[in-house]
Design a protein around this motif. Structure first.
Motif, PDB file in Angstrom:
ATOM      1  N   GLY A   1      18.349 -22.732  -9.793  1.00  0.00           N
ATOM      2  CA  GLY A   1      19.432 -21.887 -10.512  1.00  0.00           C
ATOM      3  C   GLY A   1      20.900 -21.912 -10.018  1.00  0.00           C
ATOM      4  N   GLY A   2      20.971 -21.982  -8.497  1.00  0.00           N
ATOM      5  CA  GLY A   2      22.295 -22.041  -8.084  1.00  0.00           C
ATOM      6  C   GLY A   2      23.101 -20.555  -8.082  1.00  0.00           C
ATOM      7  N   GLN A   3      22.693 -19.683  -8.673  1.00  0.00           N
ATOM      8  CA  GLN A   3      23.327 -18.452  -9.002  1.00  0.00           C
ATOM      9  C   GLN A   3      23.903 -17.864  -7.708  1.00  0.00           C
ATOM     10  OE1 GLN A   3      24.408 -17.831 -12.313  1.00  0.00           O
ATOM     11  NE2 GLN A   3      23.543 -19.995 -12.032  1.00  0.00           N
ATOM     12  N   SER A   4      23.064 -17.764  -6.400  1.00  0.00           N
ATOM     13  CA  SER A   4      23.608 -17.647  -5.205  1.00  0.00           C
ATOM     14  C   SER A   4      24.046 -18.741  -4.235  1.00  0.00           C
ATOM     15  CB  SER A   4      22.146 -16.958  -4.625  1.00  0.00           C
ATOM     16  OG  SER A   4      21.662 -15.792  -5.370  1.00  0.00           O
ATOM     17  N   LEU A   5      23.321 -19.607  -4.452  1.00  0.00           N
ATOM     18  CA  LEU A   5      23.851 -20.823  -3.653  1.00  0.00           C
ATOM     19  C   LEU A   5      25.476 -21.353  -3.990  1.00  0.00           C
ATOM     20  CD1 LEU A   5      23.411 -22.873  -1.421  1.00  0.00           C
ATOM     21  CD2 LEU A   5      22.211 -24.424  -3.040  1.00  0.00           C
TER      22      LEU A   5
ATOM     23  N   ALA B   1       8.990 -25.742 -14.064  1.00  0.00           N
ATOM     24  CA  ALA B   1       9.392 -24.617 -14.953  1.00  0.00           C
ATOM     25  C   ALA B   1       8.187 -23.942 -15.659  1.00  0.00           C
ATOM     26  CB  ALA B   1      10.258 -25.232 -16.104  1.00  0.00           C
ATOM     27  N   THR B   2       7.275 -23.892 -14.803  1.00  0.00           N
ATOM     28  CA  THR B   2       5.833 -23.148 -15.736  1.00  0.00           C
ATOM     29  C   THR B   2       5.680 -21.786 -15.417  1.00  0.00           C
ATOM     30  OG1 THR B   2       4.749 -23.669 -13.649  1.00  0.00           O
ATOM     31  CG2 THR B   2       4.620 -25.302 -15.477  1.00  0.00           C
ATOM     32  N   ILE B   3       5.022 -21.049 -16.387  1.00  0.00           N
ATOM     33  CA  ILE B   3       4.780 -19.686 -16.176  1.00  0.00           C
ATOM     34  C   ILE B   3       3.347 -19.535 -16.737  1.00  0.00           C
ATOM     35  CG2 ILE B   3       5.200 -17.323 -16.876  1.00  0.00           C
ATOM     36  CD1 ILE B   3       7.821 -18.416 -17.825  1.00  0.00           C
ATOM     37  N   SER B   4       2.417 -19.213 -15.899  1.00  0.00           N
ATOM     38  CA  SER B   4       0.963 -19.123 -16.428  1.00  0.00           C
ATOM     39  C   SER B   4       0.409 -17.786 -16.016  1.00  0.00           C
ATOM     40  CB  SER B   4       0.123 -19.964 -15.635  1.00  0.00           C
ATOM     41  OG  SER B   4       0.280 -20.205 -14.186  1.00  0.00           O
ATOM     42  N   ALA B   5      -0.125 -16.979 -16.898  1.00  0.00           N
ATOM     43  CA  ALA B   5      -0.797 -15.775 -16.682  1.00  0.00           C
ATOM     44  C   ALA B   5      -2.300 -15.767 -17.151  1.00  0.00           C
ATOM     45  CB  ALA B   5      -0.052 -14.725 -17.342  1.00  0.00           C
ATOM     46  N   ASP B   6      -3.293 -15.130 -16.215  1.00  0.00           N
ATOM     47  CA  ASP B   6      -4.461 -15.021 -16.471  1.00  0.00           C
ATOM     48  C   ASP B   6      -4.943 -13.250 -15.878  1.00  0.00           C
ATOM     49  OD1 ASP B   6      -5.009 -15.120 -13.750  1.00  0.00           O
ATOM     50  OD2 ASP B   6      -5.591 -17.208 -13.835  1.00  0.00           O
ATOM     51  N   ALA B   7      -6.089 -13.198 -15.847  1.00  0.00           N
ATOM     52  CA  ALA B   7      -6.603 -11.827 -15.591  1.00  0.00           C
ATOM     53  C   ALA B   7      -6.278 -11.544 -13.891  1.00  0.00           C
ATOM     54  CB  ALA B   7      -8.189 -11.747 -15.646  1.00  0.00           C
ATOM     55  N   SER B   8      -6.019 -12.583 -13.406  1.00  0.00           N
ATOM     56  CA  SER B   8      -5.705 -12.222 -11.828  1.00  0.00           C
ATOM     57  C   SER B   8      -4.097 -11.818 -11.530  1.00  0.00           C
ATOM     58  CB  SER B   8      -6.080 -13.545 -10.891  1.00  0.00           C
ATOM     59  OG  SER B   8      -5.268 -14.549 -11.424  1.00  0.00           O
TER      60      SER B   8
ATOM     61  N   ALA C   1      11.154 -21.731 -13.105  1.00  0.00           N
ATOM     62  CA  ALA C   1      11.019 -20.659 -14.389  1.00  0.00           C
ATOM     63  C   ALA C   1      12.453 -19.902 -14.233  1.00  0.00           C
ATOM     64  CB  ALA C   1       9.781 -20.085 -14.143  1.00  0.00           C
ATOM     65  N   ARG C   2      13.163 -19.658 -15.314  1.00  0.00           N
ATOM     66  CA  ARG C   2      14.389 -19.098 -15.320  1.00  0.00           C
ATOM     67  C   ARG C   2      14.002 -17.516 -15.571  1.00  0.00           C
ATOM     68  NH1 ARG C   2      17.608 -23.059 -13.366  1.00  0.00           N
ATOM     69  NH2 ARG C   2      17.164 -25.106 -14.559  1.00  0.00           N
ATOM     70  N   HIS C   3      14.887 -16.603 -14.893  1.00  0.00           N
ATOM     71  CA  HIS C   3      14.512 -15.128 -15.210  1.00  0.00           C
ATOM     72  C   HIS C   3      14.290 -14.849 -16.555  1.00  0.00           C
ATOM     73  CE1 HIS C   3      15.825 -14.104 -10.906  1.00  0.00           C
ATOM     74  NE2 HIS C   3      17.083 -14.553 -11.012  1.00  0.00           N
ATOM     75  N   ALA C   4      15.180 -15.218 -17.743  1.00  0.00           N
ATOM     76  CA  ALA C   4      14.964 -14.987 -18.787  1.00  0.00           C
ATOM     77  C   ALA C   4      13.808 -15.333 -19.474  1.00  0.00           C
ATOM     78  CB  ALA C   4      16.195 -15.593 -19.682  1.00  0.00           C
ATOM     79  N   ALA C   5      13.311 -16.747 -19.033  1.00  0.00           N
ATOM     80  CA  ALA C   5      11.948 -17.022 -19.528  1.00  0.00           C
ATOM     81  C   ALA C   5      10.882 -16.019 -19.160  1.00  0.00           C
ATOM     82  CB  ALA C   5      11.896 -18.627 -19.335  1.00  0.00           C
TER      83      ALA C   5
ATOM     84  N   GLY D   1      19.749 -18.416 -13.540  1.00  0.00           N
ATOM     85  CA  GLY D   1      18.718 -18.092 -12.214  1.00  0.00           C
ATOM     86  C   GLY D   1      17.277 -18.096 -12.422  1.00  0.00           C
ATOM     87  N   THR D   2      16.557 -18.379 -10.984  1.00  0.00           N
ATOM     88  CA  THR D   2      15.201 -18.635 -11.164  1.00  0.00           C
ATOM     89  C   THR D   2      14.443 -17.544 -10.311  1.00  0.00           C
ATOM     90  OG1 THR D   2      15.283 -19.879  -9.083  1.00  0.00           O
ATOM     91  CG2 THR D   2      15.153 -21.047 -11.188  1.00  0.00           C
ATOM     92  N   VAL D   3      13.424 -16.887 -10.743  1.00  0.00           N
ATOM     93  CA  VAL D   3      12.542 -16.054  -9.836  1.00  0.00           C
ATOM     94  C   VAL D   3      12.346 -16.695  -8.632  1.00  0.00           C
ATOM     95  CG1 VAL D   3      10.338 -14.764  -9.905  1.00  0.00           C
ATOM     96  CG2 VAL D   3      11.577 -15.109 -12.086  1.00  0.00           C
ATOM     97  N   VAL D   4      11.731 -17.650  -8.583  1.00  0.00           N
ATOM     98  CA  VAL D   4      11.583 -18.087  -7.053  1.00  0.00           C
ATOM     99  C   VAL D   4      12.787 -18.342  -6.154  1.00  0.00           C
ATOM    100  CG1 VAL D   4      10.364 -20.113  -5.895  1.00  0.00           C
ATOM    101  CG2 VAL D   4       9.369 -19.544  -7.884  1.00  0.00           C
TER     102      VAL D   4
END
Length: 299
Positions: free
Chosen positions: A33-37, A61-68, A76-80, A110-113
């Protein structure tokens, strides 16, 4: 000011990116994202010899969700993540915290990671990962490793990511049934880093008594400060808890420092106020979740 000179790399795949980082060693930095760097480069507070731009690696750029839980890729951007319905359903704390991150323009880039690797103790994402007991996956040439949140944040702006490694994803675990979360903070202006902030998670039993309660505090230590207050709450309904006593227990565990924005004493006081506010909100959220589950069971 302009950034110091560096060699720019635009890898076409993850392997190529890891190769570039391995060759650069301690002189390499990842650009996502580069928002800090980018501000650090422009102010010459950082001077890497090699910049590895991973924005072409769309497989990250993945977002995956399951029961765990929810796994968030390095691009993956903050907004996404904030808008992702599956992620919100599995781990609502992500969206609650991301709504407080900076401004929409920054969240779009910016990115979460990236926020996790930056490891700013005043940022929201490190507190969320620490509270949930999540982990960060680090990759290097020849292998990868998962680092638990308790070991990932080493100090202010310092993470466990070693030279030649790249954070490729982060995992945010789901909470048990009848759990609720909240994130409260106070900033000088909306979008600024918090003067103090508290993330909270509460779990209730079938009789709606508290059986687990934890908070993570920001801006009051070199890393997010996680405090388990289950014992202070006792196995009681939220309405019977002495929240002032709980707040004092947390205040005893933090070591805030004063700066131009707030004195240490004010940060300690403010954290106590936010602990009460966040835990009450999380308990109410847990009660709603439990009531919904009970209604679905009767249906």
């Amino acid at each position: 000011m302009k950034p110091p000179p560096f060699d720019y790399h635009r890898p076409a795949g993850l392997g190529e990116a890891l190769q570039a980082l391995a060759e650069a060693g301690s002189h390499g930095k990842v650009l996502a994202g580069g928002q800090s760097l980018i501000p650090l480069l422009n102010m010459r507070l950082a001077a890497p010899g090699h910049l590895v731009d991973i924005n072409g690696l769309t497989e990250l750029a993945t977002i995956s969700a399951d029961a765990s839980g929810v796994r968030v890729g390095a691009l993956a951007r903050h907004a996404a993540v904030e808008r992702d319905g599956s992620a919100r359903a599995v781990q609502p704390l992500l969206a609650q915290a991301l709504a407080l991150v900076a401004h929409p323009v920054i969240r779009n880039r910016g990115t979460v990671v990236g926020s996790l690797v930056h490891a700013d103790p005043s940022a929201e994402m490190p507190a969320v990962l620490a509270l949930l007991g999540g982990s960060v996956r680090l990759a290097r040439l020849g292998g990868e490793r998962d680092v638990h949140a308790r070991d990932f944040f080493v100090g202010p702006l310092e993470s466990a990511c070693l030279p030649g490694e790249m954070a490729v994803s982060a995992f945010f675990p789901a909470l048990p049934e009848r759990s609720g979360t909240a994130f409260c903070e106070v900033a000088r202006r909306h979008g600024d880093y918090a003067v103090a902030g508290v993330a909270a998670a509460v779990t209730l039993d079938e009789d709606f008594r508290i059986i687990a309660a934890r908070v993570a505090c920001v801006s009051v230590g070199p890393v997010p400060v996680v405090v388990d207050v289950t014992g202070v709450c006792g196995q009681r309904p939220p309405a019977s808890v002495d929240w002032d006593e709980v707040a004092r227990a947390v205040q005893d565990r933090i070591e805030p420092e004063g700066d131009i924005h707030a004195t240490a004493g004010y940060r300690r006081h403010l954290t106590g106020v936010l602990v009460t506010r966040a835990l009450r909100g999380a308990a109410q959220d847990a009660a709603r979740s439990g009531a919904n589950d009970a209604g679905e069971g009767r249906a």
